[in-house]
Design a protein around this motif. Structure first.
Motif, PDB file in Angstrom:
ATOM      1  N   VAL A   1      -4.954  12.364  11.416  1.00 53.00           N
ATOM      2  CA  VAL A   1      -4.671  11.439  10.321  1.00 53.00           C
ATOM      3  C   VAL A   1      -3.570  10.483  10.761  1.00 53.00           C
ATOM      4  O   VAL A   1      -2.527  10.915  11.255  1.00 53.00           O
ATOM      5  N   GLN A   2      -3.812   9.196  10.555  1.00 54.91           N
ATOM      6  CA  GLN A   2      -2.792   8.180  10.859  1.00 54.91           C
ATOM      7  C   GLN A   2      -2.389   7.474   9.574  1.00 54.91           C
ATOM      8  O   GLN A   2      -3.237   7.166   8.726  1.00 54.91           O
ATOM      9  N   LEU A   3      -1.102   7.240   9.441  1.00 55.18           N
ATOM     10  CA  LEU A   3      -0.558   6.508   8.312  1.00 55.18           C
ATOM     11  C   LEU A   3       0.116   5.252   8.838  1.00 55.18           C
ATOM     12  O   LEU A   3       0.977   5.334   9.726  1.00 55.18           O
ATOM     13  N   GLN A   4      -0.285   4.112   8.305  1.00 47.76           N
ATOM     14  CA  GLN A   4       0.279   2.836   8.738  1.00 47.76           C
ATOM     15  C   GLN A   4       1.025   2.208   7.578  1.00 47.76           C
ATOM     16  O   GLN A   4       0.406   1.740   6.617  1.00 47.76           O
ATOM     17  N   ALA A   5       2.350   2.212   7.674  1.00 46.03           N
ATOM     18  CA  ALA A   5       3.182   1.612   6.626  1.00 46.03           C
ATOM     19  C   ALA A   5       3.437   0.152   6.954  1.00 46.03           C
ATOM     20  O   ALA A   5       3.627  -0.215   8.122  1.00 46.03           O
ATOM     21  N   PHE A  28      -9.569  12.267   8.567  1.00 43.69           N
ATOM     22  CA  PHE A  28      -9.201  11.862   7.211  1.00 43.69           C
ATOM     23  C   PHE A  28     -10.446  11.642   6.389  1.00 43.69           C
ATOM     24  O   PHE A  28     -11.412  11.031   6.856  1.00 43.69           O
ATOM     25  N   SER A  29     -10.415  12.126   5.131  1.00 43.87           N
ATOM     26  CA  SER A  29     -11.596  11.958   4.292  1.00 43.87           C
ATOM     27  C   SER A  29     -11.308  11.068   3.097  1.00 43.87           C
ATOM     28  O   SER A  29     -11.807   9.953   2.996  1.00 43.87           O
ATOM     29  N   THR A  30     -10.462  11.545   2.201  1.00 43.99           N
ATOM     30  CA  THR A  30     -10.170  10.805   0.986  1.00 43.99           C
ATOM     31  C   THR A  30      -8.754  11.133   0.525  1.00 43.99           C
ATOM     32  O   THR A  30      -8.246  12.228   0.773  1.00 43.99           O
ATOM     33  N   LEU A  31      -8.144  10.193  -0.164  1.00 37.51           N
ATOM     34  CA  LEU A  31      -6.796  10.431  -0.676  1.00 37.51           C
ATOM     35  C   LEU A  31      -6.756  11.599  -1.659  1.00 37.51           C
ATOM     36  O   LEU A  31      -5.703  12.195  -1.869  1.00 37.51           O
ATOM     37  N   LYS A  78      -9.617   1.955  -0.843  1.00 43.94           N
ATOM     38  CA  LYS A  78      -9.012   1.388   0.362  1.00 43.94           C
ATOM     39  C   LYS A  78      -8.218   2.424   1.151  1.00 43.94           C
ATOM     40  O   LYS A  78      -7.615   2.085   2.177  1.00 43.94           O
ATOM     41  N   ASN A  79      -8.173   3.647   0.648  1.00 50.71           N
ATOM     42  CA  ASN A  79      -7.380   4.702   1.300  1.00 50.71           C
ATOM     43  C   ASN A  79      -5.940   4.249   1.518  1.00 50.71           C
ATOM     44  O   ASN A  79      -5.347   4.497   2.580  1.00 50.71           O
ATOM     45  N   THR A  80      -5.399   3.604   0.518  1.00 53.51           N
ATOM     46  CA  THR A  80      -4.066   3.016   0.640  1.00 53.51           C
ATOM     47  C   THR A  80      -3.200   3.408  -0.554  1.00 53.51           C
ATOM     48  O   THR A  80      -3.665   3.429  -1.689  1.00 53.51           O
ATOM     49  N   VAL A  81      -1.958   3.709  -0.244  1.00 55.96           N
ATOM     50  CA  VAL A  81      -0.956   4.029  -1.250  1.00 55.96           C
ATOM     51  C   VAL A  81       0.085   2.917  -1.241  1.00 55.96           C
ATOM     52  O   VAL A  81       0.412   2.381  -0.170  1.00 55.96           O
ATOM     53  N   TYR A  82       0.590   2.594  -2.402  1.00 59.24           N
ATOM     54  CA  TYR A  82       1.551   1.503  -2.532  1.00 59.24           C
ATOM     55  C   TYR A  82       2.854   1.992  -3.148  1.00 59.24           C
ATOM     56  O   TYR A  82       2.891   2.985  -3.882  1.00 59.24           O
ATOM     57  N   LEU A  83       3.913   1.270  -2.843  1.00 55.88           N
ATOM     58  CA  LEU A  83       5.195   1.479  -3.504  1.00 55.88           C
ATOM     59  C   LEU A  83       5.676   0.103  -3.946  1.00 55.88           C
ATOM     60  O   LEU A  83       6.110  -0.702  -3.122  1.00 55.88           O
ATOM     61  N   GLN A  84       5.554  -0.155  -5.231  1.00 59.79           N
ATOM     62  CA  GLN A  84       6.027  -1.417  -5.796  1.00 59.79           C
ATOM     63  C   GLN A  84       7.487  -1.246  -6.176  1.00 59.79           C
ATOM     64  O   GLN A  84       7.837  -0.326  -6.918  1.00 59.79           O
ATOM     65  N   MET A  85       8.323  -2.134  -5.664  1.00 58.37           N
ATOM     66  CA  MET A  85       9.757  -2.035  -5.888  1.00 58.37           C
ATOM     67  C   MET A  85      10.248  -3.310  -6.561  1.00 58.37           C
ATOM     68  O   MET A  85       9.960  -4.418  -6.079  1.00 58.37           O
TER      69      MET A  85
END
Length: 126
Positions: A1-5, A28-31, A78-85
């Motif tokens: 699993v790779q995470l790209q911030a 990686f499959s799903t969030l 999109k298999n993406t997590v966000y952090l809105q600040m």
């Protein structure tokens, strides 16, 4: 699993910024299968927990220092997590890391996460 911030940079106090964390990899499959969290590390300080998401229903929790200003969300397509600040402060300056673990449901403890992104620097300064 790779995470790209991504998404870090320079912002003025009071400004806003959105960080992204894209998950990928052959295993990686799903969030839905992963607990996800954001941590940060300011210069000269230890890494600290920012927010976590329960992988079952997407419920989020936040550190007291960011509650009401930061919002964590996910886009499963999109298999993406966000952090809105928003309302950023100089003390929010840090390298922000996303982390994931397949065997956790939820955790705010960094040692429990197996997968880490490379970090993205957020600098809040005028």
């Amino acid at each position: 699993v790779q995470l790209q911030a991504s998404g870090g940079g320079l912002v003025q106090p009071g400004g806003s910024m959105r960080l992204s964390c894209a998950a990928s990899g052959s295993t990686f499959s799903t969030l839905d299968d992963y607990a996800i969290a954001w941590f940060r590390q300011a210069p000269g300080k230890e890494r600290e927990w920012v927010s976590s998401m329960d992988r079952r229903d997407g419920t989020t929790n936040y550190a007291r220092s960011v509650t009401g200003r930061f919002t964590m969300s996910r886009d499963k397509a999109k298999n993406t997590v966000y952090l809105q600040m928003i309302s950023l402060r100089p003390e929010d300056t840090a390298v922000y890391y996303c982390a994931a673990d397949r065997y956790l449901i939820y955790s705010s403890e960094s040692y429990e996460y197996d997968y880490w992104g490379q970090g993205t620097l957020v600098t809040v300064s005028s």
